[in-house]
Design a protein around this motif. Structure first.
Motif, mmCIF file in Angstrom:
data_model
loop_
_atom_site.group_PDB
_atom_site.id
_atom_site.type_symbol
_atom_site.label_atom_id
_atom_site.label_comp_id
_atom_site.label_asym_id
_atom_site.label_seq_id
_atom_site.Cartn_x
_atom_site.Cartn_y
_atom_site.Cartn_z
ATOM 1 N N GLN A 198 17.132 47.394 -62.250
ATOM 2 C CA GLN A 198 17.207 46.059 -62.200
ATOM 3 C C GLN A 198 16.882 45.291 -63.619
ATOM 4 O O GLN A 198 15.962 46.102 -64.263
ATOM 5 N N PRO A 199 16.925 43.969 -63.972
ATOM 6 C CA PRO A 199 16.318 43.413 -65.088
ATOM 7 C C PRO A 199 15.068 43.066 -64.845
ATOM 8 O O PRO A 199 14.373 43.326 -63.629
ATOM 9 N N CYS A 200 14.447 43.026 -65.914
ATOM 10 C CA CYS A 200 12.943 42.635 -65.802
ATOM 11 C C CYS A 200 12.755 41.257 -66.256
ATOM 12 O O CYS A 200 13.701 40.628 -66.828
ATOM 13 N N SER A 201 11.554 40.785 -66.221
ATOM 14 C CA SER A 201 11.306 39.133 -66.621
ATOM 15 C C SER A 201 10.014 39.208 -67.456
ATOM 16 O O SER A 201 9.150 40.022 -67.338
ATOM 17 N N ASP A 202 9.789 38.354 -68.342
ATOM 18 C CA ASP A 202 8.630 38.080 -69.306
ATOM 19 C C ASP A 202 7.664 37.453 -68.555
ATOM 20 O O ASP A 202 7.693 36.858 -67.377
ATOM 21 N N ALA A 203 6.450 37.144 -69.190
ATOM 22 C CA ALA A 203 5.351 36.431 -68.528
ATOM 23 C C ALA A 203 5.728 34.933 -68.177
ATOM 24 O O ALA A 203 5.230 34.431 -67.272
ATOM 25 N N ASP A 204 6.782 34.404 -68.831
ATOM 26 C CA ASP A 204 7.381 33.087 -68.542
ATOM 27 C C ASP A 204 8.328 33.186 -67.676
ATOM 28 O O ASP A 204 8.943 32.175 -67.450
ATOM 29 N N GLY A 205 8.782 34.435 -66.952
ATOM 30 C CA GLY A 205 9.716 34.543 -66.173
ATOM 31 C C GLY A 205 11.228 34.409 -66.390
ATOM 32 O O GLY A 205 12.131 34.375 -65.750
ATOM 33 N N VAL A 206 11.418 34.659 -67.826
ATOM 34 C CA VAL A 206 12.744 34.674 -68.399
ATOM 35 C C VAL A 206 13.430 36.004 -68.239
ATOM 36 O O VAL A 206 12.567 37.101 -68.636
ATOM 37 N N ASP A 207 14.527 35.981 -67.788
ATOM 38 C CA ASP A 207 15.308 37.215 -67.667
ATOM 39 C C ASP A 207 15.552 38.253 -68.815
ATOM 40 O O ASP A 207 15.891 37.590 -69.977
ATOM 41 N N SER A 208 15.273 39.532 -68.550
ATOM 42 C CA SER A 208 15.621 40.108 -69.884
ATOM 43 C C SER A 208 16.839 40.195 -70.305
ATOM 44 O O SER A 208 17.133 40.254 -71.621
#
Length: 364
Positions: free
Chosen positions: A82-92
């Motif tokens: 699955q995709p991952c998210s950064d610390a701000d929750g933005v999709d990879s």
């Protein structure tokens, strides 16, 4: 790897998912660990040299002269890809698409699943406004009743279904849905087996291989017609399949406009077609207004509103006419393509010949 020796391949380090909490430590970069196996094969479908390990035949890419930028945008998390998210929750996927656009990508091919959240929808709108074509691998979970949805529901994307060596759909693997655009080779594809030390090969099936095949085909044809816009490249892709000979005809939910034909596309000048994306719909995200208006490269927006999947049926279906005969393999010059996949996002970059956002596209 021999497949990439001399190829113009640029890998973004580190991958967007390098900091995932996967206990196995796997990342999605090209390399010697698992999802790298998937990313390596997707890239090789586009720019593989045909030279394999230990003197064996390797993977021959559709457009070996293209430039490919590779972005790792997925990983094995909690046992699923699955995709991952950064610390701000933005999709990879959103971050990879935005970075690809900044790098000048003309074709963005994505084979990574996940819900179509607001970040990714906004990034797609920015990609369209930059003039890029977005190619997407069809979800292939028909046996589990998985609906063709999620990112495949995004407005204006070229959803690619996989066909077998005979040109027919793959029973139990293919899906039927109104968003399927074309069929391309994705069955019985020779791939590198990263689980065996990158020294052996095996045959694999899947739309994750069919989508980059289409991206490579577009890069190949675009290099012959560098004045064409992204919208015109979509027009020629759909108009010159093995089922179409210049007309924009969608045949059914199994094969869409038909099986991709590079030879037919090369024989037609795409600049003669309307500068309109025929895959745009009034009831999808990003909206037509978002695609055709605003600044071409704003900062990524926040948001995480998911869409519900729409049910589809398994396609054992009608076989696309024509099969997949031999494909001409030539150098692509400076062709630029952006490609994304189930574990990574790959991008091949072809610098544009004209600046500015494309004209407004007309919905179907």
């Amino acid at each position: 790897m021999p497949e990439f020796e001399g190829a113009d391949l640029r890998v973004r380090e580190e991958s967007f998912c390098a900091a995932s909490d996967d206990p196995s430590g796997h990342t999605s970069n090209i390399g010697d660990q698992f999802p790298a196996n998937h990313g390596t094969n997707v890239v090789a479908v586009i720019i593989g040299t045909g030279r394999g390990a230990a003197g064996q035949p390797g993977m021959m890419g559709v457009a070996p002269g293209a430039t490919v930028n590779f972005y790792g945008a997925g990983a094995r998390i909690d046992g699923a890809t699955q995709p991952c998210s950064d610390a701000d929750g933005v999709d990879s996927r959103a971050r990879a698409i935005d970075e690809a656009v900044v790098e000048g990508a003309d074709i963005i091919s994505v084979s990574l699943g996940g819900n179509l959240d607001s970040d990714t929808s906004d990034a797609l709108a920015r990609a369209y406004r930059s003039g890029a074509v977005v190619v997407l691998a069809s979800p292939q979970q028909a046996s589990d009743g998985f609906a063709l949805g999620s990112m495949a529901k995004a407005n204006g994307v070229v959803v690619v279904e996989s066909g077998g060596p005979d040109g027919g759909l793959i029973p139990g693997l293919s899906l039927a849905d109104p968003r399927v655009a074309v069929v391309a080779p994705g069955g019985g594809i020779r791939t590198i087996d990263g689980n065996s030390g990158w020294t052996s090969y095996r045959l694999q099936d899947g739309s994750s291989l069919a989508a980059p095949w289409v991206a490579g085909a577009l890069a190949l044809v675009w290099s012959e017609y560098p004045d064409a816009t992204g919208n015109q490249m979509i027009q020629t892709l759909l108009r010159h399949t093995f089922l179409n000979d210049g007309d924009l005809v969608r045949h059914d939910d199994h094969v869409g406009y038909g099986t991709v034909s590079i030879s037919r596309m090369l024989q037609a000048d795409p600049t003669s077609y309307p500068d309109e994306n025929p895959l745009l719909r009034e009831d999808a995200r990003p909206t037509i207004e978002e695609i055709t208006g605003g600044d071409p490269l704003p900062d990524a927006a926040d948001g995480d509103a998911d869409e519900q999947d729409q049910a589809t049926v398994a396609a054992d279906g009608p076989s696309p006419a024509g099969g997949f005969p031999g494909v001409p393999v030539v150098a692509v010059g400076a062709a630029a393509v952006a490609v994304g996949l189930a574990l990574v996002v790959t991008v091949a970059v072809r610098r544009r010949t004209s600046a500015g956002p494309p004209p407004a596209a007309r919905p179907r």
